[in-house]
Motif scaffolding. Structure first.
Motif, PDB file in Angstrom:
ATOM      1  N   PRO A 215      69.286  15.928 -26.127  1.00 42.84           N
ATOM      2  CA  PRO A 215      68.021  14.993 -25.883  1.00 42.84           C
ATOM      3  C   PRO A 215      67.703  14.807 -27.494  1.00 42.84           C
ATOM      4  O   PRO A 215      67.091  15.467 -27.824  1.00 42.84           O
ATOM      5  CB  PRO A 215      67.575  14.776 -25.022  1.00 42.84           C
ATOM      6  N   ALA A 216      67.284  13.407 -27.810  1.00 43.30           N
ATOM      7  CA  ALA A 216      66.393  12.960 -28.964  1.00 43.30           C
ATOM      8  C   ALA A 216      65.044  14.230 -28.982  1.00 43.30           C
ATOM      9  O   ALA A 216      64.407  13.714 -27.867  1.00 43.30           O
ATOM     10  CB  ALA A 216      66.550  11.761 -28.846  1.00 43.30           C
ATOM     11  N   GLY A 217      65.117  14.620 -30.195  1.00 43.77           N
ATOM     12  CA  GLY A 217      63.464  15.470 -29.641  1.00 43.77           C
ATOM     13  C   GLY A 217      63.527  16.682 -29.410  1.00 43.77           C
ATOM     14  O   GLY A 217      62.665  17.925 -29.137  1.00 43.77           O
ATOM     15  N   THR A 218      65.061  17.325 -29.145  1.00 41.78           N
ATOM     16  CA  THR A 218      65.102  18.604 -28.544  1.00 41.78           C
ATOM     17  C   THR A 218      64.727  19.568 -29.143  1.00 41.78           C
ATOM     18  O   THR A 218      65.500  19.502 -31.308  1.00 41.78           O
ATOM     19  CB  THR A 218      65.888  18.804 -27.884  1.00 41.78           C
ATOM     20  N   ASP A 219      63.983  20.745 -29.287  1.00 42.34           N
ATOM     21  CA  ASP A 219      63.715  21.418 -31.204  1.00 42.34           C
ATOM     22  C   ASP A 219      64.780  22.779 -30.064  1.00 42.34           C
ATOM     23  O   ASP A 219      65.142  23.315 -29.724  1.00 42.34           O
ATOM     24  CB  ASP A 219      62.471  22.235 -30.865  1.00 42.34           C
ATOM     25  N   VAL A 220      66.248  22.817 -31.383  1.00 45.76           N
ATOM     26  CA  VAL A 220      67.022  23.730 -31.483  1.00 45.76           C
ATOM     27  C   VAL A 220      68.090  24.441 -31.998  1.00 45.76           C
ATOM     28  O   VAL A 220      66.834  24.677 -33.082  1.00 45.76           O
ATOM     29  CB  VAL A 220      69.146  23.128 -31.573  1.00 45.76           C
ATOM     30  N   MET A 221      67.578  25.927 -31.385  1.00 48.23           N
ATOM     31  CA  MET A 221      67.401  27.419 -32.473  1.00 48.23           C
ATOM     32  C   MET A 221      68.927  28.067 -32.259  1.00 48.23           C
ATOM     33  O   MET A 221      69.482  27.925 -31.050  1.00 48.23           O
ATOM     34  CB  MET A 221      66.578  28.510 -31.494  1.00 48.23           C
ATOM     35  N   GLU A 222      69.448  27.276 -33.793  1.00 47.30           N
ATOM     36  CA  GLU A 222      71.078  28.805 -33.718  1.00 47.30           C
ATOM     37  C   GLU A 222      70.416  30.138 -33.451  1.00 47.30           C
ATOM     38  O   GLU A 222      69.958  30.355 -33.932  1.00 47.30           O
ATOM     39  CB  GLU A 222      71.186  27.601 -34.055  1.00 47.30           C
ATOM     40  N   GLN A 223      71.467  30.748 -32.206  1.00 50.79           N
ATOM     41  CA  GLN A 223      71.295  32.071 -32.711  1.00 50.79           C
ATOM     42  C   GLN A 223      72.359  32.627 -33.308  1.00 50.79           C
ATOM     43  O   GLN A 223      73.716  32.315 -32.787  1.00 50.79           O
ATOM     44  CB  GLN A 223      71.371  33.037 -31.314  1.00 50.79           C
ATOM     45  N   ARG A 224      72.438  33.572 -34.767  1.00 51.00           N
ATOM     46  CA  ARG A 224      73.563  34.271 -35.029  1.00 51.00           C
ATOM     47  C   ARG A 224      73.802  35.901 -34.568  1.00 51.00           C
ATOM     48  O   ARG A 224      73.024  36.396 -33.951  1.00 51.00           O
ATOM     49  CB  ARG A 224      73.510  34.146 -36.659  1.00 51.00           C
TER      50      ARG A 224
END
Length: 224
Positions: A215-224
């Motif tokens: 959703p708009a405004g969501t803080d997305v953290m991509e794990q590697r």
């Protein structure tokens, strides 16, 4: 110590930390669809599930007991899956959370915090309960052993071969042709028990049930 964190089914650096506000197990996948399957014992039923059950949905109730055995917490929600590698767990209030495997990535979304974490599926899965759902190689990832019946329930013990899975053991219980229980003990000694209702086997599921758009405004953290 507060009620212990949920079992670490995604035992990978960083990613498992988002599974933090209730029991976020994906182990319920192993419960669905086993009613009605012919079996000689629990091991046979589990093997049949992996090869014969392609999709399903259910309502679940899960109870987590802390390692000291004195503290418990229950959660409810809904679960859907479709092979290969697609699943959706939706946890209800007061600790809402959404976990979606879209076939390539696994998303964990916390609406209260407006945060989402994402990791490649091949890194997130492995010798974990959800690997049973996703079609994992049972002989490669688990040691399976039938156990004595308890009050009319036949049990099979599944022990992960990998020490970094975050799970000590899984126990799956069958009464006749129906799988009636799943018990999980994580690496910290926390015990989780899942019960399912309104089970639908090989259900037809919409494609968008396994797609997540932050959703708009969501803080997305991509794990590697």
């Amino acid at each position: 110590m507060p009620l212990f964190r949920p079992p670490r089914f995604f035992r990978v650096s960083g990613f498992h930390q988002v599974l933090s506000r209730g029991t976020r197990t994906l182990a319920g996948a192993a419960l669905l669809g086993l009613a009605g399957l012919a079996q000689a014992d629990g091991v046979s039923a589990l093997q049949q599930f992996v090869t014969e059950v392609k999709s399903g949905r259910a309502i679940f109730t899960q109870t987590v007991t802390a390692p000291d055995g004195k503290r418990k917490k229950s959660t409810t929600g809904s679960f859907e899956f479709q092979r290969p590698n697609q699943f959706r767990f939706s946890y209800d209030k007061p600790a809402e959370q959404l976990i979606i495997g879209d076939g390539k990535k696994v998303w964990v979304y916390d609406p209260d915090l407006s945060q989402a974490s994402v990791r490649n599926m091949d890194q997130a899965l492995g010798a974990t309960p959800v690997a049973l759902l996703a079609g994992g190689d049972l002989s490669r990832d688990f040691t399976l052993k039938s156990q004595p019946a308890e009050q009319g329930v036949e049990w099979v013990l599944a022990t992960p071969k990998r020490s970094d899975s975050g799970v000590q053991s899984l126990r799956l219980g069958f009464r006749g042709r129906e799988l009636v229980g799943l018990e999980i003990v994580d690496a910290f000694g926390q015990r989780s028990v899942m019960q399912f209702s309104s089970v639908q086997v090989n259900a037809k599921l919409a494609v968008d049930r396994f797609r997540f758009d932050p959703p708009a405004g969501t803080d997305v953290m991509e794990q590697r």
